[in-house]
Structures are given as structure tokens and as C-alpha cells.
Design a protein around this motif. Structure first.
Motif, PDB file in Angstrom:
ATOM      1  N   PRO A 375     -24.354  -6.026 -21.887  1.00 29.53           N
ATOM      2  CA  PRO A 375     -25.100  -6.646 -22.993  1.00 29.53           C
ATOM      3  C   PRO A 375     -26.611  -6.516 -22.855  1.00 29.53           C
ATOM      4  O   PRO A 375     -27.310  -6.279 -23.844  1.00 29.53           O
ATOM      5  CB  PRO A 375     -24.660  -8.109 -22.943  1.00 29.53           C
ATOM      6  CG  PRO A 375     -23.328  -8.081 -22.274  1.00 29.53           C
ATOM      7  CD  PRO A 375     -23.395  -6.979 -21.282  1.00 29.53           C
ATOM      8  N   GLU A 376     -27.138  -6.691 -21.636  1.00 30.36           N
ATOM      9  CA  GLU A 376     -28.581  -6.651 -21.442  1.00 30.36           C
ATOM     10  C   GLU A 376     -29.177  -5.266 -21.651  1.00 30.36           C
ATOM     11  O   GLU A 376     -30.399  -5.118 -21.751  1.00 30.36           O
ATOM     12  CB  GLU A 376     -28.969  -7.192 -20.064  1.00 30.36           C
ATOM     13  CG  GLU A 376     -28.280  -6.503 -18.905  1.00 30.36           C
ATOM     14  CD  GLU A 376     -26.994  -7.199 -18.485  1.00 30.36           C
ATOM     15  OE1 GLU A 376     -26.743  -7.266 -17.276  1.00 30.36           O
ATOM     16  OE2 GLU A 376     -26.244  -7.679 -19.365  1.00 30.36           O
ATOM     17  N   ARG A 377     -28.313  -4.253 -21.731  1.00 31.17           N
ATOM     18  CA  ARG A 377     -28.792  -2.893 -21.939  1.00 31.17           C
ATOM     19  C   ARG A 377     -28.304  -2.286 -23.263  1.00 31.17           C
ATOM     20  O   ARG A 377     -28.523  -1.117 -23.529  1.00 31.17           O
ATOM     21  CB  ARG A 377     -28.338  -1.984 -20.795  1.00 31.17           C
ATOM     22  CG  ARG A 377     -28.890  -2.401 -19.441  1.00 31.17           C
ATOM     23  CD  ARG A 377     -28.689  -1.306 -18.432  1.00 31.17           C
ATOM     24  NE  ARG A 377     -29.212  -1.680 -17.120  1.00 31.17           N
ATOM     25  CZ  ARG A 377     -29.345  -0.822 -16.110  1.00 31.17           C
ATOM     26  NH1 ARG A 377     -28.987   0.440 -16.269  1.00 31.17           N
ATOM     27  NH2 ARG A 377     -29.826  -1.227 -14.938  1.00 31.17           N
ATOM     28  N   ALA A 378     -27.667  -3.068 -24.087  1.00 32.43           N
ATOM     29  CA  ALA A 378     -27.072  -2.556 -25.323  1.00 32.43           C
ATOM     30  C   ALA A 378     -28.088  -2.388 -26.450  1.00 32.43           C
ATOM     31  O   ALA A 378     -27.791  -1.765 -27.461  1.00 32.43           O
ATOM     32  CB  ALA A 378     -25.951  -3.486 -25.782  1.00 32.43           C
ATOM     33  N   VAL A 379     -29.270  -2.964 -26.276  1.00 31.13           N
ATOM     34  CA  VAL A 379     -30.300  -2.875 -27.305  1.00 31.13           C
ATOM     35  C   VAL A 379     -31.594  -2.394 -26.668  1.00 31.13           C
ATOM     36  O   VAL A 379     -31.966  -2.855 -25.583  1.00 31.13           O
ATOM     37  CB  VAL A 379     -30.512  -4.239 -27.997  1.00 31.13           C
ATOM     38  CG1 VAL A 379     -31.703  -4.175 -28.940  1.00 31.13           C
ATOM     39  CG2 VAL A 379     -29.270  -4.635 -28.774  1.00 31.13           C
ATOM     40  N   LEU A 400     -30.025 -13.156 -26.525  1.00 33.88           N
ATOM     41  CA  LEU A 400     -29.638 -13.176 -25.118  1.00 33.88           C
ATOM     42  C   LEU A 400     -30.736 -13.824 -24.294  1.00 33.88           C
ATOM     43  O   LEU A 400     -31.922 -13.642 -24.590  1.00 33.88           O
ATOM     44  CB  LEU A 400     -29.401 -11.757 -24.585  1.00 33.88           C
ATOM     45  CG  LEU A 400     -28.176 -10.985 -25.097  1.00 33.88           C
ATOM     46  CD1 LEU A 400     -28.097  -9.654 -24.379  1.00 33.88           C
ATOM     47  CD2 LEU A 400     -26.901 -11.779 -24.890  1.00 33.88           C
ATOM     48  N   LEU A 401     -30.340 -14.574 -23.265  1.00 33.90           N
ATOM     49  CA  LEU A 401     -31.324 -15.124 -22.337  1.00 33.90           C
ATOM     50  C   LEU A 401     -31.948 -13.983 -21.540  1.00 33.90           C
ATOM     51  O   LEU A 401     -31.316 -12.947 -21.317  1.00 33.90           O
ATOM     52  CB  LEU A 401     -30.670 -16.127 -21.394  1.00 33.90           C
ATOM     53  CG  LEU A 401     -30.529 -17.570 -21.891  1.00 33.90           C
ATOM     54  CD1 LEU A 401     -29.621 -17.663 -23.117  1.00 33.90           C
ATOM     55  CD2 LEU A 401     -29.998 -18.477 -20.771  1.00 33.90           C
ATOM     56  N   LEU A 453     -22.688 -22.869 -30.769  1.00 31.08           N
ATOM     57  CA  LEU A 453     -21.882 -21.833 -30.133  1.00 31.08           C
ATOM     58  C   LEU A 453     -22.719 -21.081 -29.107  1.00 31.08           C
ATOM     59  O   LEU A 453     -23.872 -20.721 -29.380  1.00 31.08           O
ATOM     60  CB  LEU A 453     -21.354 -20.853 -31.180  1.00 31.08           C
ATOM     61  CG  LEU A 453     -20.393 -21.431 -32.225  1.00 31.08           C
ATOM     62  CD1 LEU A 453     -19.947 -20.337 -33.180  1.00 31.08           C
ATOM     63  CD2 LEU A 453     -19.181 -22.083 -31.566  1.00 31.08           C
ATOM     64  N   VAL A 454     -22.127 -20.833 -27.940  1.00 35.29           N
ATOM     65  CA  VAL A 454     -22.821 -20.123 -26.867  1.00 35.29           C
ATOM     66  C   VAL A 454     -21.906 -19.033 -26.341  1.00 35.29           C
ATOM     67  O   VAL A 454     -20.690 -19.014 -26.590  1.00 35.29           O
ATOM     68  CB  VAL A 454     -23.231 -21.074 -25.729  1.00 35.29           C
ATOM     69  CG1 VAL A 454     -24.262 -22.092 -26.215  1.00 35.29           C
ATOM     70  CG2 VAL A 454     -22.002 -21.809 -25.159  1.00 35.29           C
ATOM     71  N   TRP A 455     -22.519 -18.110 -25.620  1.00 33.29           N
ATOM     72  CA  TRP A 455     -21.787 -16.984 -25.023  1.00 33.29           C
ATOM     73  C   TRP A 455     -21.894 -17.110 -23.512  1.00 33.29           C
ATOM     74  O   TRP A 455     -23.003 -17.071 -22.965  1.00 33.29           O
ATOM     75  CB  TRP A 455     -22.395 -15.674 -25.517  1.00 33.29           C
ATOM     76  CG  TRP A 455     -21.477 -14.496 -25.477  1.00 33.29           C
ATOM     77  CD1 TRP A 455     -20.164 -14.472 -25.804  1.00 33.29           C
ATOM     78  CD2 TRP A 455     -21.826 -13.161 -25.095  1.00 33.29           C
ATOM     79  NE1 TRP A 455     -19.655 -13.216 -25.676  1.00 33.29           N
ATOM     80  CE2 TRP A 455     -20.643 -12.371 -25.246  1.00 33.29           C
ATOM     81  CE3 TRP A 455     -22.987 -12.539 -24.664  1.00 33.29           C
ATOM     82  CZ2 TRP A 455     -20.621 -11.007 -24.962  1.00 33.29           C
ATOM     83  CZ3 TRP A 455     -22.959 -11.175 -24.399  1.00 33.29           C
ATOM     84  CH2 TRP A 455     -21.787 -10.420 -24.539  1.00 33.29           C
ATOM     85  N   HIS A 469     -25.163 -16.746 -21.089  1.00 32.14           N
ATOM     86  CA  HIS A 469     -25.870 -15.483 -21.310  1.00 32.14           C
ATOM     87  C   HIS A 469     -26.459 -15.343 -22.714  1.00 32.14           C
ATOM     88  O   HIS A 469     -27.405 -14.591 -22.906  1.00 32.14           O
ATOM     89  CB  HIS A 469     -24.928 -14.305 -21.036  1.00 32.14           C
ATOM     90  CG  HIS A 469     -25.664 -13.026 -20.746  1.00 32.14           C
ATOM     91  ND1 HIS A 469     -25.041 -11.830 -20.487  1.00 32.14           N
ATOM     92  CD2 HIS A 469     -26.992 -12.759 -20.640  1.00 32.14           C
ATOM     93  CE1 HIS A 469     -25.939 -10.895 -20.250  1.00 32.14           C
ATOM     94  NE2 HIS A 469     -27.120 -11.436 -20.345  1.00 32.14           N
ATOM     95  N   GLY A 470     -25.918 -16.052 -23.701  1.00 30.98           N
ATOM     96  CA  GLY A 470     -26.437 -15.871 -25.060  1.00 30.98           C
ATOM     97  C   GLY A 470     -26.205 -17.071 -25.940  1.00 30.98           C
ATOM     98  O   GLY A 470     -25.395 -17.958 -25.637  1.00 30.98           O
ATOM     99  N   LEU A 471     -26.950 -17.123 -27.046  1.00 31.39           N
ATOM    100  CA  LEU A 471     -26.868 -18.221 -28.023  1.00 31.39           C
ATOM    101  C   LEU A 471     -26.611 -17.630 -29.394  1.00 31.39           C
ATOM    102  O   LEU A 471     -27.267 -16.662 -29.818  1.00 31.39           O
ATOM    103  CB  LEU A 471     -28.154 -19.026 -28.052  1.00 31.39           C
ATOM    104  CG  LEU A 471     -28.653 -19.586 -26.712  1.00 31.39           C
ATOM    105  CD1 LEU A 471     -30.034 -20.200 -26.909  1.00 31.39           C
ATOM    106  CD2 LEU A 471     -27.691 -20.610 -26.169  1.00 31.39           C
TER     107      LEU A 471
END
Length: 473
Positions: A375-379, A400-401, A453-455, A469-471
Motif C-alpha cells: 500500500p505505501e508504494r501503490a501511489v 494512509l498514515l 472505518l479504519v484499515w 495503517h489507513g483511515l
């Protein structure tokens, strides 16, 4: 049909158009006043007066030497701007531009709207101009030179209008004009009434040919002006400016000229540079970048206002120059930009450019999806595009945090501001073994006690544990 545009204050206005309230001003040539503005005239200063006498009458008089090279450069700039109305633009030195507009009248809905646009544009650039319309280029120049803003559309009207003009419109040398006056000849009509053979012997065939061209008896071919491939224009300020925001008035003159130049060449720009010249230090450069090519003068002005508002001048400014080198083909009309189906259009490119002008270029970026499972490298952060990005994240959050946050685990249940309820998952991600930054995680969508909702994910290696890891918005 020819329109003559005569810039009758050109030598003065190359200096004065940079300020809205200049001090009394005069041009000097050979230690005498060549021309002066109204404020200087009100104090008794006159053309031909010795500079010392002028300063005695107006001690605060600003005096600058006449600059013929700058006058020529300014006339070329006006010609480049005028080419947006017709490709048939010709120069009539030292102070006039000619436009052949017979093929442009339908485009601009007639002669009157075209004249109005010309007048407004010239005024916006800071030029005082006399306009005249006639069937021949020379007759249009004569009418403008005489200050007769007449619009003559047919040859039948031309002869009586020209016959009343003074012989001074021929711009002959003083000796020729004095000889004509001695003969009692004061108008073009009186000059044409004289015997042609005698005129030719006394003043040469050139005088007769000029008359015949003006009255339409001989052809008067013109070499049309070709705009340059790059734009650069300068204004020398009548007095040094110490406040950056005060430069916008002069810069606006150049921006209007740039917009006309770009329209003439069916081009736009994505970068323009305003250079501020100081007395004894390197010039200050203000570069304005655009997301999409444009030639919108109002938008350029808005972006420059934002940049000048945050600029502190290290030294007073004596001259400004606007330049644009990389011109991009730009159609005459732009399509609307849609954020979503059924939503009204929005000009996102202009919004990005204005935010960058206010916050800085690095503060506003675009994002693009990458072929990457982590996820941290997907964008990736990229230059913002013209159209809004359409990114489909599926069941992943937009936010993402910066780095995952460790969560407490109580009774095998992860806690974040209370116990979390797992709603969806797991989504297993194992990737990155080839670059040494491999991950092994099980992701879940969870709901907090306040219904947000959180991830989150459970680490599958080492000691394990839960991480936020994400909101979701």
C-alpha cells in the motif's frame, strides 16, 4: 480595408506606461526637450526648450534621453499583438502599424466591434493611439497622422477626405514643406491641383508617386510582419519601485501584450518568467508554471498577483521584462473539464496553478497509481495533470498514515479508541522479497466505537501484532 494605428505618444509612453501616477516627465534629445507629458506642460515645459530651462520651471521634472531603439522594439511588440486580428499586419515607421482587415470583419462581427477591441487592447497595454480606416494603407496613415479618426469605407469618400489634409502628413523634409508653403500649398488637395510635370521637376517623381498611392491611383504593396517565435517585452519604469505589489500595474501591460501575441500564433504557454532589473545587483526572476498551456491574460495576472504578494524586494526595481520561450500549440476554444458524470465543469488546472502561486510549487502535487501491492508504494507523487485523477481504491482507504501505528490487543481483539469490530478481510499481502523490503500482512476493514472505518493489519512475521495503517473518509 486598412486600419492605421498611430502611437502618437510612443517616445514618451515607453517610459510612462509603467506607472499609473508618474511624476512630470520629459524626453531629452541634444540637450533639449524632445517631448513632455501633460504634467510637465502644465508647469510650462515645452518641446524644443533647453533642458536647463525646463528644470528651472519644474525642479521635480524627471528627464530621460530619448531611446529610438526602444521605440522600434515597442512598435514591433504592438505589431505582434495586432496580428491576432489579421495576418496582414505591416509596419509604418516610426510610430504606426497597419492592419489589412477585409478578411477579418465577419470573424469580429463588423468593423465597429473590431475597432473597439483594438482600442481597449491598446489602452490596456498603456498606448495612446489614433485609429483611422481607409481603402489604401497610405491614406489610412495620413488620416491617423492628422488626428482624423475617420472610417472611410469606399473610394468615393476617400478623395474629398484626403484633399482637406495638411501637406505635413507627407512627412517630407523641412525644406520641401517650406517650399510648398511658399507656393501657398497647405493641403493635399491644393498640392494635387498643381501641374504634375512641374512638381516632378521641382520635388522629384517620388512625391507624385506617394500622392498617387495614397489616393489609390498606384498600387501600394506592403511586406507583412511575421511575429517572432519567442516572446520578450520590457518596460523601463519612470521611477524606481520598492514595493513588489506595485509592479503588477506595469506587468499587466506586458501580460496583455503576451496574450495577444499568443492568440496571433494560436499558441499557449506553460511557463513564463518576469525579470526584475535592479540598479547594482542581479535581476530577480519570478517564474510562473502552469499545469496546462494557456493564453488567458486574467489568469496570468491572478497568478502573478499571488507571487508578488509574497515577494520581498531586496532592492528597488528599475525595469521589468516578461518572456515566454516554449510556445505550445493551443486551439482557439477549450473544452469543459468534468469531475464526475453529471457534475458542472470546473477548471482544475487554474485552481492548481493558483494554489502553487500562493503556497509554492512543491506544496501542490498530483498522484498516480503504480503497479505495486504494498500500500505505501501503490501511489506515486507526480506533476498534477489537467484532469482530476480517477483512482479506484476498492476496499482500501484514500488516506494512509505516514507509518503504521501499533495497536493494543486485549483478549485477541485490536483496540483503537476502544475495541475494533472487524467487518471485512483478511486481504493477504506478501510482496517485496526482491528489493529487501518485503511485507507479510493480513489487512482488515474495521469499525471504531464512534462508527468510523479504519484499515488495520496483523503482522504475520516475528512477534506479530496489530497495526493501524489507513483511515476511510
Amino acid at each position: 480595408m486598412w486600419i492605421a494605428v498611430r502611437l502618437h505618444e510612443l517616445p514618451l509612453e515607453i517610459f510612462l506606461r509603467g506607472s499609473s501616477t508618474p511624476e512630470p516627465f520629459a524626453l531629452e534629445e541634444r540637450h533639449r526637450v524632445f517631448a513632455c507629458d501633460r504634467k510637465a506642460c502644465a508647469r510650462g515645459v515645452r518641446a524644443g526648450m533647453a533642458i536647463s530651462a525646463a528644470l528651472a520651471l519644474a525642479p521635480r521634472l524627471n528627464v530621460a534621453p530619448r531611446d529610438p531603439a526602444a521605440e522600434t522594439e515597442a512598435l514591433l511588440g504592438v505589431a505582434g499583438w495586432a496580428a491576432q486580428f489579421t495576418p496582414g499586419v505591416a509596419l509604418e515607421f516610426p510610430d504606426s502599424v497597419l492592419l489589412e482587415v477585409s478578411g477579418s470583419l465577419k470573424l469580429f462581427r463588423g468593423l465597429s466591434p473590431l475597432i473597439e477591441r483594438l482600442q481597449k487592447g491598446l489602452e490596456a497595454m498603456g498606448w495612446s493611439a489614433a485609429l483611422a480606416v481607409a481603402p489604401t494603407p497610405r491614406s489610412a496613415c495620413w488620416l491617423a497622422l492628422a488626428g482624423k479618426q475617420k472610417f472611410i469605407g469606399s473610394s468615393a469618400e476617400l478623395e474629398p477626405a484626403l484633399a482637406a489634409l495638411p501637406v505635413g502628413v507627407l512627412r517630407r523634409d523641412d525644406e520641401t514643406l517650406a517650399a510648398l508653403q511658399a507656393f501657398g500649398v497647405r493641403t493635399l488637395g491644393e498640392l494635387r491641383a498643381l501641374a504634375r510635370d512641374g512638381l516632378a521637376r521641382r520635388f522629384g517623381q517620388g512625391l507624385l508617386d506617394e500622392l498617387d498611392r495614397g489616393f489609390g491611383r498606384l498600387p501600394d504593396p506592403r511586406k507583412f510582419f511575421v511575429p517572432p517565435v519567442r516572446f520578450r517585452a520590457t518596460i523601463e519604469l519612470p521611477a524606481e519601485v520598492t514595493q513588489a505589489e506595485a509592479l503588477l500595474f506595469a506587468a499587466r501591460r506586458l501580460i496583455v501584450q503576451l496574450a495577444g501575441f499568443l492568440a496571433a500564433r494560436s499558441r499557449g504557454v506553460q511557463r513564463l518568467v518576469l525579470r526584475l532589473r535592479h540598479r547594482d545587483r542581479a535581476a530577480t526572476e519570478i517564474a510562473i508554471g502552469l499545469v496546462a498551456p494557456s493564453r488567458d491574460a486574467e489568469h496570468f495576472t491572478l497568478l502573478l498577483r499571488e507571487r508578488l504578494a509574497s515577494l520581498s524586494l531586496a532592492q528597488a526595481v528599475r525595469e521589468i521584462a516578461l518572456q515566454a520561450e516554449d510556445l505550445v500549440l493551443l486551439p482557439g476554444s477549450s473544452l469543459g473539464l468534468l469531475l464526475e458524470q453529471g457534475k458542472p465543469p470546473g477548471d482544475w488546472g487554474h485552481l492548481v496553478e493558483r494554489l502553487r502561486a500562493r503556497l509554492g510549487t512543491e506544496a501542490v502535487c498530483g498522484i498516480a497509481a503504480q503497479a505495486e501491492h504494498r500500500p505505501e508504494r501503490a501511489v506515486a507523487v507526480v506533476e498534477p495533470g489537467v484532469f482530476p485523477m480517477k483512482l479506484d481504491f476498492g476496499e482500501r482507504p484514500f488516506w494512509l498514515l505516514e507509518s503504521p501505528k501499533s495497536l493494543r490487543e486485549v483478549g485477541a481483539v485490536p483496540h483503537h479508541e476502544g475495541p475494533l469490530e472487524l467487518l471485512a478481510g483478511p486481504e493477504r499481502i506478501e510482496s517485496g522479497w526482491w528489493d529487501g523490503d518485503d511485507v507479510a500482512r493480513d489487512y482488515f476493514v474495521a469499525r471504531t466505537q464512534n462508527e468510523a472505518l479504519v484499515w488495520i493489519y496483523r503482522e504475520r512475521r516475528g512477534e506479530g501484532g496489530w497495526y493501524l495503517h489507513g483511515l476511510f473518509a
